[in-house]
Design an enzyme around this catalytic site. Sequence first.
Site, mmCIF file in Angstrom:
data_model
loop_
_atom_site.group_PDB
_atom_site.id
_atom_site.type_symbol
_atom_site.label_atom_id
_atom_site.label_comp_id
_atom_site.label_asym_id
_atom_site.label_seq_id
_atom_site.Cartn_x
_atom_site.Cartn_y
_atom_site.Cartn_z
ATOM 1 N N HIS A 140 35.304 -91.503 -103.043
ATOM 2 C CA HIS A 140 33.962 -91.945 -102.215
ATOM 3 C C HIS A 140 34.026 -93.499 -101.912
ATOM 4 C CE1 HIS A 140 29.341 -92.354 -102.408
ATOM 5 N NE2 HIS A 140 29.629 -92.332 -101.501
ATOM 6 N N ASN A 190 24.780 -93.070 -106.628
ATOM 7 C CA ASN A 190 23.559 -92.177 -106.223
ATOM 8 C C ASN A 190 22.812 -91.749 -107.261
ATOM 9 O OD1 ASN A 190 23.889 -92.605 -103.472
ATOM 10 N ND2 ASN A 190 25.153 -90.808 -103.220
#
Length: 482
Positions: A140, A190
């Site tokens: 990511h 996140n």
Amino acid sequence: MAFEKVGVVGLGTMGAGIAEVFARAGIRVIGVEADPEALARGRGHLERSTGRALDKGRLSAEERAAILGRITLTTAREDLADADLVVEAIPEILEYKIALFADLDRICKPDTVLATNTSSLSVTAVAAATGRPGRVIGMHFFNPAPVMKLVEVVGTVMTDEGLPERIAELSRALGKTPVVVGDRAGFVVNRLLLPYLNQAAMLLERGVAARDDVDTAMRKGVGLPMGPFALLDLIGLDTSYEVMGVLFDETRSPRHAPAPVLRELVTAGLLGRKSGRGFHGEEPAPDEPDKASATKVLVRGEGAEELAARLAAAGFGESDTPDVVLRLGERPVIEHAVRHADPSRVVGVHLVGQSVAEVVSTVLTSPAAATAACGLMTVLGLAPVPCKDRAGFVVEALLFPYLNDAVRMHESGYASIGDIDDAMRLGCGYPAGPFEMIESIGPRQVRDGLRALYAEYREPSYAPAPLLDQLVTAGLQTFPRP
């Protein structure tokens, strides 16, 4: 194995940035898009990004040409057949990713590593759709990929032993800082960032403080690069809503339930910058701050002498018949107000850092007194943040649960203190990681603030993490690090 040829599928802003990162490191890249039009847009992203770097003197013309020369663009997935690593950067829809990985599994050689750039979806679900689940991993990147230094490397229970470390090594060769974690919704960034943003929306919905005041409090009071509502608009309210849904599906925690106002805005198509309006939109310029309307003040509470001296120097002397009574310290302010002869004139003041004053109204505070208090703070050069008399006011109500989430994440064994701090500094541009913040504020203050939040809201996630509680009980000011 060496990663000499890398494929990138999806050349939107993120995918094109990832392709550029690999090409900058001297690696040959095959960029794949669905059709010629999308491919042309991807080429445009690459040319604009490297062109900006050229204009700013960060690349020479020769270096830019070399980077672009290492990237081959195509609409044929079959061109990935001999790639050593393929990174997927298509939209965050699990069904699309599963279908793509099943196709890549068919096309690519058996030892090719397939990586997903998902920010929150299940890497395990993607891996299970292939015949090589041990060679599937999360990689990511953060946007803009050429600039942001963090890469979350996400392994699953099926990942081949040693592969996460190999991808972390590759990330370091790309000039990035890798954080290796397991496959939990939201990973590190996140999972910590989005609940904080969601809680800001909840504060707004409850009427604790106004949108711009919340943004001001977190920017100027905490030093964050953006306030939560500005950041929500930048990320996209639809994206934020989807990530909160993924978190809630995994945890079923009330903290991860999307705020109703977020759902309402998404349903209305008000998605933030991408749609032209979200929490912010086309609005008139804000009014000039109110000048101080009070001439006589009375300051009480911890630190009253210093604040009274600053006000006196600005021409506002203390009086036994004040226009406004400023009550410094923690809540509940109402307990102090009811002891005063005229509780309508009592306004709480909570100083945050050197730049922000939370100006607290109780159910008895008159609008005139609240306005006067805001004016006095402006005269002192402080940004006033009007808010209600609720636990944590604004800053602590948003900051402390986020810090608690980080402690719980470490306590669960998911990530180390250093990795969590690195992730939030590098992934979000925060001035300090959550553990650095706790140690700067003081563990006891954070613990006690969480207790006050829990006592008021009875939200289980507000209860101090056992590790934090034990740290305070032991009289330690810093977390043990290996």
